[in-house]
Design an enzyme around this catalytic site. Structure first.
Site, PDB file in Angstrom:
ATOM      1  N   ASP A  79     -13.117  12.577  10.532  1.00 19.88           N
ATOM      2  CA  ASP A  79     -12.268  11.484  10.066  1.00 19.88           C
ATOM      3  C   ASP A  79     -10.851  12.008   9.888  1.00 19.88           C
ATOM      4  OD1 ASP A  79     -13.022   8.533   8.879  1.00 19.88           O
ATOM      5  OD2 ASP A  79     -11.173   9.318   7.994  1.00 19.88           O
TER       6      ASP A  79
ATOM      7  N   ARG B  92       0.806  -1.221   0.000  1.00 19.32           N
ATOM      8  CA  ARG B  92       0.000   0.000   0.000  1.00 19.32           C
ATOM      9  C   ARG B  92       0.840   1.274   0.000  1.00 19.32           C
ATOM     10  NH1 ARG B  92      -5.332  -1.111   3.844  1.00 19.32           N
ATOM     11  NH2 ARG B  92      -6.134  -2.870   2.635  1.00 19.32           N
TER      12      ARG B  92
END
Length: 290
Positions: free
Chosen positions: A151, A42
C-alpha cells in the site's frame, strides 16, 4: 485571500489545480473538479500542523521543503479512503478458491511455490483473508507460500502488521472463521493467528512506481480491488503494464466488481469463471515467448 467563517483559508482554483496535479504526478490519483471541497477539508489539518497560511504555501512546501517526500505521503494518506473488511466480495473469493487455486496448484506442482499479491492492501484484511483461504484449502500445506500486501500508506501498513482488528473489520466473518483464524484479545478485538501471519508480508509501494515494482517478485495471482477507481485512463494503462509484467505467464488479475478492463484489456485475456469474470496474462506473448 478568502477565508471561511471559522478562519480556514479557501482554496483557490489555481491552488487546487497545482495540488491536484502534484498528487497525480506522484501516484496517479486524480482528484476531480467536484472534489475540490473534499481536498480543501482533508488537507487543512496538514496546513495547521505545519503552520502554513494557505494552500499556495502548502504546494510550495510539497515542491521544495526538505521534508517534502514525507509530507507528500501524508497528503496522499489524507486524500484516500481505506475502508475494508475481512472476506469482502465473497462471490469472487469463492471463485478464487474453487476455480483458480486448482489451476495454480496444477501449474506450480513441480516448483511447489505460490505467490499472491494484494495490491493496495489497506490495513491488511484482504491479504490475511487470502492467506486464510489458502490455509483452509489444504492444497498448499507443504508449499512455499507468500501473500504480499502493499500500500502507499505507511499508516495502514502499520495497522496491517499489528494484525489486530475490531468489529467493523469482522462484519462479514462467520463465527467458525473467527474461531479458526483469530485469537481474542478482549474489548471486542482480535488478532490474526500466527500461522496465518507467517504466510503474509507487507511492504510500502506506489503502484505506479515502475522502478519499485521491479522489486516485486513474479506473482501467480494479483488482487487489486477498488484501486483503479482512483486512477484516470492514463494511470490505469500504466498500472496494467506494470502488473502484467509482475504476473507469471498464465497468472490472473482480479479487480473489484465495479471495475473492468473494457477498452483497456488488450494485454489480458478475459476469463469467464462460473462465479466471476477475471483477467489472465496470456501464456505466450505476441512473439510466441512465455
Amino acid at each position: 485571500m478568502a477565508r471561511f467563517d471559522d478562519g480556514r483559508p479557501e482554496m483557490s482554483a489555481e491552488e487546487f489545480r497545482l495540488l491536484r496535479d502534484h498528487v497525480y504526478s506522484h501516484c496517479g490519483i486524480l482528484v476531480h473538479e467536484d472534489m475540490k471541497f473534499v481536498m480543501e477539508r482533508r488537507l487543512w489539518p496538514r496546513l495547521e500542523l505545519l503552520g502554513l497560511p494557505d494552500y499556495g504555501a502548502y504546494h510550495r512546501y510539497l515542491r521544495y521543503d526538505a521534508n517534502r517526500h514525507a509530507e507528500l505521503e501524508a497528503a496522499v494518506e489524507s486524500l484516500t479512503t481505506h475502508e475494508t473488511y475481512f472476506f469482502r466480495e465473497p462471490t469472487q473469493l469463492k471463485a478464487f478458491t474453487d476455480e483458480l487455486l486448482p489451476v495454480v496448484e496444477q501449474r506450480n506442482a513441480r516448483l511447489r511455490r505460490l505467490r499472491v499479491w494484494s495490491a493496495g492492501c489497506s490495513s491488511g484484511e484482504e491479504a490475511y483473508t487470502l492467506a486464510m483461504l489458502l490455509k483452509d484449502s489444504r492444497r498448499f500445506d507443504d508449499w512455499d507460500v507468500e501473500v504480499l500486501g502493499t500500500d502507499i500508506s505507511r499508516r495502514v501498513l502499520a495497522t496491517a502488521r499489528r494484525a489486530e482488528y475490531g468489529p467493523s473489520a469482522l462484519r462479514a466473518t462467520s463465527p467458525e472463521l473467527l474461531e479458526r483464524h483469530f485469537v481474542p484479545l478482549g474489548n471486542n478485538r482480535v488478532r490474526v493467528r500466527d500461522e496465518v501471519r507467517a504466510w503474509v508480508s507487507f511492504g510500502h509501494h506506489n503502484l505506479l512506481d515502475e522502478a519499485g515494482s521491479k522489486l516485486v517478485p513474479r506473482m501467480d495471482v494479483v488482487f487489486c480491488r477498488n484501486v483503479l477507481i482512483y486512477f484516470d485512463l492514463a494511470a490505469r494503462r500504466k498500472f496494467l503494464r506494470i502488473v502484467r509484467e509482475r504476473l507469471v505467464p498464465g497468472g490472473h488479475l482480479l479487480l473489484g466488481h465495479s471495475e473492468n478492463l473494457l477498452s483497456l484489456g488488450a494485454d489480458f485475456e478475459f476469463v469467464h469463471l462460473r462465479g466471476d469474470l477475471v483477467y489472465r496474462r496470456p501464456e505466450l506473448d505476441e512473439g510466441g515467448r512465455r
